[in-house]
Design a protein around this motif. Sequence first.
Motif: not given
Lengths: 246, 645
Positions: B71, B73, B75-76, B240
């Motif tokens: 999870r 960040h 990932i974004a 995030a």
Amino acid sequence: MKLTLKIWKQQDAHSKGKFVTYSLDSISPNCSFLEMLDILNEQLIRKNEEPVAFDHDCREGICGTCSLYINGRPHGPDDAITTCQLHMRKFKDGDTIIIEPWRAKPFPVVKDLIVDRAAFDKIIQEGGYISVNTGGAAEANQILVSKVNAELSMDAAACIGCGACVAACKNASAMLFVSAKVSHFALLPQGKIEAKDRVKKMVAMMDQLGFGNCTNTYACEAECPKLISRSNIARMNREFICAKVS
Amino acid sequence: MADLNAKIPSGPLTGKWTQYKNHQNLVNPANKRKLDVIIVGTGLAGASAAASLGEMGFNVKIFCYQDSPRRAHSIAAQGGINAAKNYPNDGDNIYRLFYDTIKGGDYRSRESNVYRLAEVSNNIIDQCVAQGVPFAREYGGSLENRSFGGAQVSRTFFARGQTGQQLLLGAYSALSRQLKMGTVKLFNRHEMLELVIVDGKARGIIARDLVTGKLERHFGHAVVIATGGYGNVFYLSTNAMGSNVSACWQVFKKGAWFANPCFTQIHPTCIPVHGDYQSKLTLMSESLRNDGRIWVPKNKEDAEKHRKGLIKAKDIREEDRDYYLERRYPAYGNLVPRDVASRAAKERCDAGYGVGSTGLAVFLDFEESIKRLGRHVIEERYGNLFQMYEKIVDENPYENPMMIYPAVHYTMGGIWVDYELMTTIPGLYALGEANYSDHGANRLGASALMQGLADGYFVLPYTIQNYLSGEIRIPRMSTDKNEFVEAENTVRERINKLMSVKGTKSVDHFHKELGKIMWEFVGMGRNEAGLKKAIELIRALRTEFWKDVRITGGIEELNPELEKASRVADFLEMGELLALDALNRNESCGGHFREEYQTNEGECLRNDQDFMYVAAWEFLKEGEFKLNKEPLKYEEIEVKQRIYK
């Protein structure tokens, strides 16, 4: 907007939980669902009460952290989005909203609306990878992948691991999650050597952790924020049977 | 004592990395098993480093505050990852990627590090493909590329608009494999709260288990910080909610120097702010600028009418539209680098041509591309982004142009590191966005993913051996040692102090107030008076925080308010350093724009005479910092004014 919220409160994994009712006023319809909870928490803190604990991080629908069961649906009433992308314009003035954590045995409640999804990490650790060490990889374009398969693989790989599929399933089955990972690799030429081992081990771990079986209701697909297709489950079953018989 | 020896290998630029690898010390397999490495952060840099070190045989402990390493960040990240493969045969090579990155960074990054980054970029693509990352493909099955800001070649690899997700899942899968093998141990929902130093070397951390609230001591022969950037000092950003500066700030206070904190990146294409309750800004990928055209009305009256909701974008005639990027920068057009595009949007809005209800927005229009390519092509390229936009704004971007505005996105500044990625504390490393090394004053699109993975897969696994080879005689230390006990006590006292304030205002209140100060005075346009004022306001806010913050709940339990308070306390100190660095840098370069230093055309006016250096700040005490300088020498390339016209 004026709202009544019935929210699951639970001190920790061992305590008994219960619904607590809160009311909120003057919420903008352009507010996101989690911003609405921020406003609630701000008010609770002002009253020196403990805020509601919920999981969230990126707030743009990709990290997979947020996980609310809203009015009986994972990620709420809108389709193909996560809770953090849900906006209050999807509700009506005067609505009562019931907010619960994911409910599944392999996802124990940590506090209030937060659950422990480490079970998903454990399944991936069983074989959700291609065994390749850093360095020494071949020139990338030596591995050709058909555009069609690359796209299908990407469809499966888009899973964010939020757990909505498990929460939606009456059996708390993790088949959609596991099959998405199995399909992601099954559709690519890379990692074929360990494909049989992968599917067997991942399925075995899924069973061992207490996830239920699939009885083809497809609630998982209906609630998946990333529209992961149930056809992945069929592909996983095929992979699994082939691995078992050969 | 700390010094600023960057340890750059000798010899010509193109041979430095080979030269380094030829002569560095290695650790033999039997000794690797006896060495522990702590890694904080599970994003691209942390996860790839942990997997690689685990594969090599080191004992790794990895920490993340999230519930799962997947999870983080990274990932974004949407758009893509650069590499010098030259698959499209458009004239790309390692030198050009290096050159574009240095130029894009406005000549404020270290030549040797950037060259190495370009050199290993191709290995990253090979590695990720081998891991099964589903990159976009051509019909013949080969990898597809697209163009990105600041480059005239197409060198960006991508997996739809979710490249960061797919690369992180690749690194996470490699990490998961090591977790299964037991070479790496994971501590999820754990937050690092202090660095432990023994005899001048980094030897461990104090972490808080975020579920039980208990403090833990962890030993490592070396410690690696890969905790990302500090964009959340602005409160509203594309980061995030949990992204924070705390690990970097703790090591800074223990002797690691903080470099170029004022180099922050404002991304031009984000969804505009819409209300006070807003918690987060959403990025619309830079890749949209490949096919979208940015414009505002030519006439103020049209802008005014749009703000009042009297007309729609479609009602404004073609000849009354000002495609200001194409007008000002014909060579790069809508694909100018991020800092240039952001400032140009601000300039138009400040001049009264902004649209949308707040007047702080410009149009990003796909009408022409849809006509030229057909809706299905645009849908295939950007479908998920269009859907995301529609969900947030409640308007269909296929029919009405998107409205966008710049927002805080990335921080080029970070912990100072040498060529080996080691900080000024021996045995302490910083990777990825947490360090400052590769992007100078402005990062080019699709380069963050490249840097995170370069550091984790291909740089640290070499350089850390050079240090650890000297540590093989140091046995694992007991965490009952004085230094660990003292570090834990410091953390405990700090938490107790936070909890005992028992004031009246929430943590979020202070974070929002800090964000307002930062955005107004230390945002896209900065000037001396404003920066001085910002420092005053931040200090006052910090004092108020420690007098009036209210944290509900207890210490030894899961308590998100306490987690936030601890992070905001650090931001309240860090914001001051950021403003101070911006005040010190009397020039405009990259993302740092000082209004006093601009050309007649409103472009950045760099001052190479006085500021061609890395500002590495040293912590003395709260609110007191000492400036050290690492001069930047450009041997390979000629330093020029950065022109995209």
